[in-house]
Design a protein around this motif. Structure first.
Motif, PDB file in Angstrom:
ATOM      1  N   LEU A  41       0.848  -1.187   0.000  1.00 17.37           N
ATOM      2  CA  LEU A  41       0.000   0.000   0.000  1.00 17.37           C
ATOM      3  C   LEU A  41       0.882   1.235   0.000  1.00 17.37           C
ATOM      4  N   ARG A  42       0.428   2.303  -0.636  1.00 15.02           N
ATOM      5  CA  ARG A  42       1.283   3.471  -0.834  1.00 15.02           C
ATOM      6  C   ARG A  42       1.413   4.343   0.418  1.00 15.02           C
ATOM      7  N   ASN A  43       0.326   4.528   1.129  1.00 14.70           N
ATOM      8  CA  ASN A  43       0.352   5.433   2.269  1.00 14.70           C
ATOM      9  C   ASN A  43      -0.839   5.146   3.187  1.00 14.70           C
ATOM     10  N   ARG A  44      -1.039   6.010   4.188  1.00  9.15           N
ATOM     11  CA  ARG A  44      -2.130   5.805   5.149  1.00  9.15           C
ATOM     12  C   ARG A  44      -3.498   5.822   4.469  1.00  9.15           C
ATOM     13  N   ALA A  45      -3.688   6.798   3.592  1.00 14.22           N
ATOM     14  CA  ALA A  45      -4.979   6.918   2.920  1.00 14.22           C
ATOM     15  C   ALA A  45      -5.278   5.669   2.097  1.00 14.22           C
ATOM     16  N   HIS A  46      -4.246   5.162   1.438  1.00 14.97           N
ATOM     17  CA  HIS A  46      -4.409   3.954   0.640  1.00 14.97           C
ATOM     18  C   HIS A  46      -4.747   2.772   1.543  1.00 14.97           C
ATOM     19  N   ALA A  47      -4.108   2.720   2.710  1.00 12.82           N
ATOM     20  CA  ALA A  47      -4.356   1.633   3.661  1.00 12.82           C
ATOM     21  C   ALA A  47      -5.795   1.662   4.172  1.00 12.82           C
ATOM     22  N   VAL A  48      -6.292   2.853   4.501  1.00 15.67           N
ATOM     23  CA  VAL A  48      -7.668   2.984   4.980  1.00 15.67           C
ATOM     24  C   VAL A  48      -8.644   2.614   3.872  1.00 15.67           C
ATOM     25  N   ALA A  49      -8.386   3.101   2.670  1.00 12.66           N
ATOM     26  CA  ALA A  49      -9.254   2.791   1.534  1.00 12.66           C
ATOM     27  C   ALA A  49      -9.299   1.288   1.277  1.00 12.66           C
ATOM     28  N   PHE A  50      -8.149   0.638   1.389  1.00 11.19           N
ATOM     29  CA  PHE A  50      -8.073  -0.813   1.206  1.00 11.19           C
ATOM     30  C   PHE A  50      -8.911  -1.525   2.264  1.00 11.19           C
ATOM     31  N   ALA A  51      -8.765  -1.097   3.529  1.00  7.17           N
ATOM     32  CA  ALA A  51      -9.494  -1.748   4.622  1.00  7.17           C
ATOM     33  C   ALA A  51     -10.996  -1.584   4.471  1.00  7.17           C
ATOM     34  N   VAL A  52     -11.430  -0.406   4.034  1.00  9.62           N
ATOM     35  CA  VAL A  52     -12.863  -0.160   3.831  1.00  9.62           C
ATOM     36  C   VAL A  52     -13.383  -0.984   2.656  1.00  9.62           C
ATOM     37  N   ARG A  53     -12.644  -0.962   1.557  1.00 11.92           N
ATOM     38  CA  ARG A  53     -13.070  -1.673   0.360  1.00 11.92           C
ATOM     39  C   ARG A  53     -13.178  -3.184   0.598  1.00 11.92           C
ATOM     40  N   GLU A  54     -12.254  -3.728   1.392  1.00 16.68           N
ATOM     41  CA  GLU A  54     -12.258  -5.159   1.654  1.00 16.68           C
ATOM     42  C   GLU A  54     -13.170  -5.558   2.831  1.00 16.68           C
ATOM     43  N   GLY A  55     -13.795  -4.574   3.456  1.00 14.44           N
ATOM     44  CA  GLY A  55     -14.735  -4.883   4.521  1.00 14.44           C
ATOM     45  C   GLY A  55     -14.128  -5.121   5.884  1.00 14.44           C
ATOM     46  N   TYR A  56     -12.853  -4.725   6.065  1.00 11.70           N
ATOM     47  CA  TYR A  56     -12.220  -4.908   7.374  1.00 11.70           C
ATOM     48  C   TYR A  56     -12.704  -3.860   8.384  1.00 11.70           C
ATOM     49  N   ILE A  57     -13.023  -2.650   7.900  1.00 14.69           N
ATOM     50  CA  ILE A  57     -13.561  -1.609   8.766  1.00 14.69           C
ATOM     51  C   ILE A  57     -14.746  -0.952   8.070  1.00 14.69           C
TER      52      ILE A  57
END
Length: 212
Positions: free
Chosen positions: A196-212
Motif C-alpha cells: 500500500l502506498r500510504n495511510r490513505a491507501h491503507a484505509v481505503a483498502f481496509a474499507v473496500r475489503e470490509g475490514y472496517i
C-alpha cells in the motif's frame, strides 16, 4: 381534546390474543389511537404496526417485510422467543422494537409504540446480551480471517480505524497507549506487507475489503 401522539395498528391472527393487546393499548388513549388493520390508515407520527407472532418462521418474516413495504409502518414485534440469528433477521425485515410476550404490559406496549413512532428502537436486555455476543464473535472471526488471508492484524485494524476517524500519529498513540514509534512501525509493516502506498491507501483498502 388532544390528538393522540401515536397511531397504531395491531396485527395478530389469534382473535383472543388480539383482543387482549387492544385492551391493554386502550388504557393509554391519551397517547395511542388504534386503527383497523384493513383500513388505509392514518399516517400521523409514522403510523406504528404492532405485530404479535408466537413462532418466527419464514412465513412470519415474509409477512413482516411485506407490512413494512406495503404500509410504510414502523413495526413493534411481540413474540415468544428469538435467538441471535432471528433478531438480526427481524431487524433486517424492518422491526423497530421487540417485546417478549410474557413481559407484555400496557406500559411496555405504549412505550414501545411511542419509541417506534420516533424512529427509535428497543430490544429486551437479555436479547441485547446475545446480540452483543454475536457481534463480538463476528468481529473476532473477521480478525482471524484477516490474519489467515494476510489482511490487517487486530493491532493494525485498531490503528486504521483511528486513522479513518481523523486522528494523527500522536493521538493514535495516546488512544491505544502505544508510543508514536510503535504506531509508525505498525503502519510501515502494514503498508509494506500489503504493498500500500500510504495511510490513505491503507484505509481505503481496509474499507473496500470490509475490514472496517
Amino acid at each position: 381534546m388532544s390528538t393522540p401522539d401515536v397511531v397504531v395498528t395491531v396485527y395478530d391472527d389469534d382473535p383472543l390474543s388480539r383482543a387482549g393487546v387492544i385492551a391493554l393499548l386502550e388504557r393509554r388513549r391519551d397517547t395511542v389511537v388504534l386503527l383497523d388493520p384493513d383500513a388505509d390508515g392514518d399516517r400521523r407520527n409514522g403510523n406504528v404496526g404492532l405485530v404479535v407472532i408466537d413462532l418466527l418462521d419464514e412465513f412470519a418474516l415474509a409477512r413482516l417485510r411485506k407490512l413494512v413495504i406495503d404500509t410504510d409502518r414502523r413495526l413493534v414485534l411481540v413474540t415468544g422467543e428469538l435467538d441471535e440469528a432471528q433478531v438480526q433477521l427481524v431487524i433486517d425485515a424492518g422491526v423497530q422494537s421487540v417485546i417478549w410476550r410474557h413481559q407484555v404490559t400496557a406500559e411496555r406496549l405504549a412505550k414501545a409504540v411511542e419509541t417506534a413512532s420516533r424512529g427509535e428502537g428497543h430490544i429486551p436486555g437479555d436479547l441485547l446480551v446475545k446480540v452483543l455476543a454475536q457481534l463480538r464473535r463476528i468481529r473476532r472471526d473477521g480478525a482471524e480471517k484477516s490474519a489467515e488471508t494476510g489482511g490487517p492484524t487486530r493491532r493494525e485494524l485498531a490503528v486504521l480505524e483511528l486513522i479513518a476517524d481523523g486522528l494523527d500519529t500522536k493521538e493514535i498513540a495516546e488512544q491505544l497507549s502505544y508510543s508514536e514509534r510503535t504506531v509508525k512501525g505498525v503502519l510501515h509493516e502494514l503498508t509494506t506487507r500489503l504493498r500500500l502506498r500510504n495511510r490513505a491507501h491503507a484505509v481505503a483498502f481496509a474499507v473496500r475489503e470490509g475490514y472496517i
